[in-house]
Write a protein that holds these residues in place. Structure first.
Motif, short mmCIF file in Angstrom:
data_model
loop_
_atom_site.label_atom_id
_atom_site.label_comp_id
_atom_site.label_asym_id
_atom_site.label_seq_id
_atom_site.Cartn_x
_atom_site.Cartn_y
_atom_site.Cartn_z
N ALA A 123 -22.46 -42.73 123.18
CA ALA A 123 -22.89 -42.33 124.52
C ALA A 123 -22.36 -43.34 125.54
O ALA A 123 -22.44 -44.56 125.32
CB ALA A 123 -24.41 -42.26 124.60
N PRO A 124 -21.81 -42.90 126.67
CA PRO A 124 -21.24 -43.83 127.65
C PRO A 124 -22.30 -44.67 128.33
O PRO A 124 -23.44 -44.22 128.53
CB PRO A 124 -20.55 -42.90 128.66
N TYR A 125 -21.93 -45.89 128.68
CA TYR A 125 -22.84 -46.76 129.44
C TYR A 125 -22.89 -46.30 130.90
O TYR A 125 -21.86 -46.01 131.51
CB TYR A 125 -22.36 -48.21 129.39
N LEU A 126 -24.10 -46.22 131.42
CA LEU A 126 -24.29 -45.89 132.84
C LEU A 126 -25.47 -46.69 133.36
O LEU A 126 -26.60 -46.54 132.87
CB LEU A 126 -24.56 -44.38 133.02
N ILE A 198 -27.42 -52.29 117.29
CA ILE A 198 -27.03 -51.15 118.12
C ILE A 198 -27.42 -51.49 119.56
O ILE A 198 -28.56 -51.86 119.83
CB ILE A 198 -27.76 -49.86 117.68
N HIS A 199 -26.45 -51.34 120.47
CA HIS A 199 -26.73 -51.67 121.87
C HIS A 199 -25.78 -50.89 122.77
O HIS A 199 -24.77 -50.34 122.31
CB HIS A 199 -26.61 -53.18 122.11
N ALA A 200 -26.11 -50.83 124.04
CA ALA A 200 -25.28 -50.14 125.02
C ALA A 200 -24.47 -51.16 125.81
O ALA A 200 -25.02 -51.91 126.63
CB ALA A 200 -26.14 -49.29 125.96
N SER A 201 -23.18 -51.19 125.56
CA SER A 201 -22.28 -52.11 126.26
C SER A 201 -20.91 -51.44 126.29
O SER A 201 -20.17 -51.46 125.30
CB SER A 201 -22.20 -53.46 125.53
N GLY A 202 -20.58 -50.81 127.44
CA GLY A 202 -19.40 -49.96 127.50
C GLY A 202 -19.74 -48.57 127.01
O GLY A 202 -19.47 -47.56 127.66
N CYS A 203 -20.34 -48.52 125.83
CA CYS A 203 -20.93 -47.31 125.27
C CYS A 203 -21.98 -47.78 124.27
O CYS A 203 -22.11 -48.97 124.02
CB CYS A 203 -19.86 -46.44 124.58
#
Length: 236
Positions: A123-126, A198-203
């Motif tokens: 999923a994309p980062y936003l 698992i983390h959101a960074s870029g995606c």
């Protein structure tokens, strides 16, 4: 003026100030109820009843509800990244994970934190986003934990104040928090075990983890410095 309302769209932006040009700091998801603090023309400054997060939303994107109507927390939480749902007039809408949906049945779906988080890989980062179509680091934690029955605040620094410290024996689903040079909490991720996160960074992605922080193998360097590890003990 509307005193209380509900998000009747799949998700709506919550902004810093009453303008379409203003920065989006979060989103309210389908079925999320809120109270109204003030109104400026067509804009409402609202406070979500799901996590007490406040910001400005456009009045034409929400519906008013009765003062004594039930709150969002009494409804089932969508525990898939998104589902299709018949909206007004039978027109299908896509309801994102973490939304509140009366009658939603998720019997048989895993409530383990890591499998829930794995569904968001790619999923994309936003910044301010809370859905599989765009999500930030703390929203990933809030939404995934909500699916499992935990109620966490919106921002990483707030989440870091929850739960208990973990010094040894990391468990799947523990949260790792990361700091900047000023020692402020600026990032968070979900530990799969003592070596992967698992983390959101870029995606939303999975990276190597150790006592120093997150190591990005593609870049060949550490990208985030570890501050603490917390375990969330209490469900709703």
């Amino acid at each position: 003026m509307i005193k209380r309302g509900i998000c009747a769209l799949s998700n709506i932006p919550m902004r810093v100030s009453p303008s379409e040009k203003s920065e989006m700091v979060s989103q309210m998801l389908f079925g999320e109820t809120f109270t109204v603090a003030e109104q400026h023309e067509q804009w409402l400054r609202v406070c979500s009843e799901a996590d007490e997060y406040c910001g400005w939303v456009s009045a034409n994107m929400v519906d008013p509800i009765e003062k004594d109507a039930e709150t969002c927390k009494k409804n089932p939480v969508v525990s898939l990244p998104f589902i299709s749902y018949p909206g007004i007039g039978g027109k299908t809408i896509y309801v994102p994970g973490g939304s509140f949906l009366p009658g939603f049945d998720d019997e048989g779906l895993s409530k383990d934190i890591v499998p829930l988080a794995m569904r968001y890989i790619g999923a994309p980062y936003l910044w301010g986003g809370k859905t599989i179509f765009g999500i930030d680091c703390s929203a990933l934690i809030q939404v995934v934990y909500r699916m499992a029955g935990y109620w966490l605040p919106r921002d990483a620094w707030q989440q870091e104040q929850c739960g208990t410290n973990v010094a040894t024996e990391i468990q799947s689903g523990d949260l790792a928090f990361f700091k900047n040079e000023e020692q402020k909490i600026v990032h968070v991720g979900i530990l799969c075990d003592s070596t992967r996160i698992i983390h959101a960074s870029g995606c939303v992605r999975q990276d190597r983890f150790d006592e120093h922080g997150i190591y990005n193998e593609s870049l060949g360097r550490y990208t985030h410095t570890l501050a603490s590890i917390k375990r969330m003990n209490h469900q709703s």
